[in-house]
Design a protein around this motif. Sequence first.
Motif, PDB file in Angstrom:
ATOM      1  N   SER A 122      36.333  47.734  36.773  1.00 10.70           N
ATOM      2  CA  SER A 122      37.195  48.092  35.635  1.00 10.70           C
ATOM      3  C   SER A 122      37.522  49.589  35.635  1.00 10.70           C
ATOM      4  CB  SER A 122      36.533  47.682  34.323  1.00 10.70           C
ATOM      5  OG  SER A 122      35.303  48.357  34.210  1.00 10.70           O
ATOM      6  N   GLY A 123      36.630  50.423  36.202  1.00  7.64           N
ATOM      7  CA  GLY A 123      36.915  51.860  36.265  1.00  7.64           C
ATOM      8  C   GLY A 123      38.153  52.135  37.106  1.00  7.64           C
ATOM      9  N   THR A 124      38.213  51.519  38.290  1.00  9.78           N
ATOM     10  CA  THR A 124      39.376  51.731  39.161  1.00  9.78           C
ATOM     11  C   THR A 124      40.631  51.124  38.538  1.00  9.78           C
ATOM     12  OG1 THR A 124      37.960  51.798  41.113  1.00  9.78           O
ATOM     13  CG2 THR A 124      40.283  51.306  41.485  1.00  9.78           C
ATOM     14  N   LEU A 125      40.503  49.935  37.935  1.00  8.53           N
ATOM     15  CA  LEU A 125      41.679  49.322  37.302  1.00  8.53           C
ATOM     16  C   LEU A 125      42.163  50.199  36.137  1.00  8.53           C
ATOM     17  CD1 LEU A 125      40.609  45.548  37.379  1.00  8.53           C
ATOM     18  CD2 LEU A 125      42.155  46.750  38.954  1.00  8.53           C
ATOM     19  N   VAL A 131      47.001  56.533  35.874  1.00  3.71           N
ATOM     20  CA  VAL A 131      47.804  57.288  36.850  1.00  3.71           C
ATOM     21  C   VAL A 131      49.216  56.724  36.938  1.00  3.71           C
ATOM     22  CG1 VAL A 131      48.035  57.927  39.270  1.00  3.71           C
ATOM     23  CG2 VAL A 131      45.787  57.967  38.200  1.00  3.71           C
ATOM     24  N   SER A 132      49.363  55.401  36.947  1.00  2.00           N
ATOM     25  CA  SER A 132      50.718  54.856  37.094  1.00  2.00           C
ATOM     26  C   SER A 132      51.560  55.201  35.867  1.00  2.00           C
ATOM     27  CB  SER A 132      50.695  53.350  37.371  1.00  2.00           C
ATOM     28  OG  SER A 132      50.008  52.673  36.349  1.00  2.00           O
ATOM     29  N   ASP A 191      41.485  38.841  44.640  1.00  4.29           N
ATOM     30  CA  ASP A 191      41.507  38.982  43.182  1.00  4.29           C
ATOM     31  C   ASP A 191      41.625  40.462  42.793  1.00  4.29           C
ATOM     32  OD1 ASP A 191      40.818  38.174  40.339  1.00  4.29           O
ATOM     33  OD2 ASP A 191      39.100  39.453  40.824  1.00  4.29           O
ATOM     34  N   TYR A 192      40.838  41.305  43.469  1.00  5.94           N
ATOM     35  CA  TYR A 192      40.830  42.741  43.159  1.00  5.94           C
ATOM     36  C   TYR A 192      42.202  43.373  43.447  1.00  5.94           C
ATOM     37  CZ  TYR A 192      39.300  47.652  43.618  1.00  5.94           C
ATOM     38  OH  TYR A 192      39.164  49.009  43.513  1.00  5.94           O
ATOM     39  N   MET A 193      42.798  43.021  44.573  1.00  4.36           N
ATOM     40  CA  MET A 193      44.087  43.619  44.948  1.00  4.36           C
ATOM     41  C   MET A 193      45.183  43.169  43.979  1.00  4.36           C
ATOM     42  SD  MET A 193      43.715  43.493  49.091  1.00  4.36           S
ATOM     43  CE  MET A 193      44.782  44.815  49.688  1.00  4.36           C
ATOM     44  N   ALA A 199      47.648  46.191  37.152  1.00  2.00           N
ATOM     45  CA  ALA A 199      47.328  47.437  36.433  1.00  2.00           C
ATOM     46  C   ALA A 199      48.373  48.526  36.684  1.00  2.00           C
ATOM     47  CB  ALA A 199      45.939  47.933  36.841  1.00  2.00           C
ATOM     48  N   GLY A 200      49.243  48.348  37.689  1.00  2.00           N
ATOM     49  CA  GLY A 200      50.308  49.334  37.905  1.00  2.00           C
ATOM     50  C   GLY A 200      50.459  49.849  39.330  1.00  2.00           C
TER      51      GLY A 200
END
Length: 355
Positions: A122-125, A131-132, A191-193, A199-200
């Motif tokens: 969730s941190g990266t998402l 950022v986006s 799923d992650y990608m 998320a943008g």
Amino acid sequence: MMNAAPASRFLRACAGLPVDATPIWLMRQAGRYMRNYLDVRAKYSMLDCIHTPELAAELTLQPIKAFEMDAAIIFSDILPPLMGMGLNLEFVKGEGPVLHNRLERPYDIDRLATPPAEQTMSGTLGAIKLVSAELGHHTPLIGFAGAPFTLASYAIEGGGSKTYQRTKTLMYNEPTAWQRLMHKLVTVQADYMRKQVQAGAAALQLFDSWAGHALGRLDYIHYVQPFNTQLFHMLADLDVPLINFSTGTSSYIEAVAQCGGTVLSVDWHMPIDEVWTRVGTDRPIQGNLDPIALLSNWRELKFRADDVLDRIAGRPGHIFNLGHGIFKETPVDNVKRLVDYVHERTLTPPTGGWA
Ligand code: CP3
């Protein structure tokens, strides 16, 4: 596939469309060669930086503010998704990543979990969302993940490796366990990608850093290609370009290209015009300056950048990049000079109006 023609240089080049100047970004562009990266890392651990959206966002934007990069790449790493699967990851100073409970036997593989990314990354998402929103459409943000083989090698070796002995022994001796491991990794990474795009993220890069170092062609085709192919297939409906990155794969680049991905990202072992001859000139290519060139004087660096651009010969579908990650010893001035030079040399004046 892309719907309307994209506006940014980077996304246009990924679609094989003409550009006003060649887009450039550098793998590992947010890193230890930058003073302000070191300042942030002096206060926070690598995992804190990855798991705190505001810190990851700040690190992502540092090279965008310092240079005229045509794309940002989210600050994270390929290994944290392994933590959600049950592996105990630590970034050890001076040593690199260590997995303390490496996979030793098939039973360890069967115990691995496959949780959804919003639970574990969730941190990266969250950082991608921040950022986006900040970059808007001007500078696309690249999301990324590690390819199944490269992640499996860290999980089995317990860290980096020169020989991939344990990985290959498990692969050869326990082929069905290998398949189960690769399937789990494909499930988690797909799923992650996908969630990074939700998320943008405007593009995705799959890093298969070590398959080419570890495996000959027949092993690649047997033990890796089906899984990378499946992963790209699972993402093919997304409206973003997929970058298929590997190193050490020149002797079987066709097999790598066949796995899929909109763009093929290559290292410096084979000149890009030869890559194009082998995989087809309709395939956009990213690369392929040797990152060590950035450690040399400007005459040598320019000579090598010119060689890459001469071989492209103005053909659309090229994203200038390194063949692998930037070194921490890289002088910041060389990065700035390279980025500006690639733009200046390839700039085409707008058409129409007075000549
Ligand atoms: O490109 C970017 O700016 C985004 C950030 C990024 C990192 N790692 C940050 C990082 C990306 C895209 C990665 C990918 C990654 N991580 C790969 C694939 C790309 C490649 O280089 O092959 C791999 C194999 C890893 C695993 C990894 N992480 C290693 C082997 C190491 C230690 C070696 C090294 O370069 O320090 C890391 C640590 C790491 N990941 C750092 C950074 C900025 C250094 C951490 C520090 O010491 O400050």
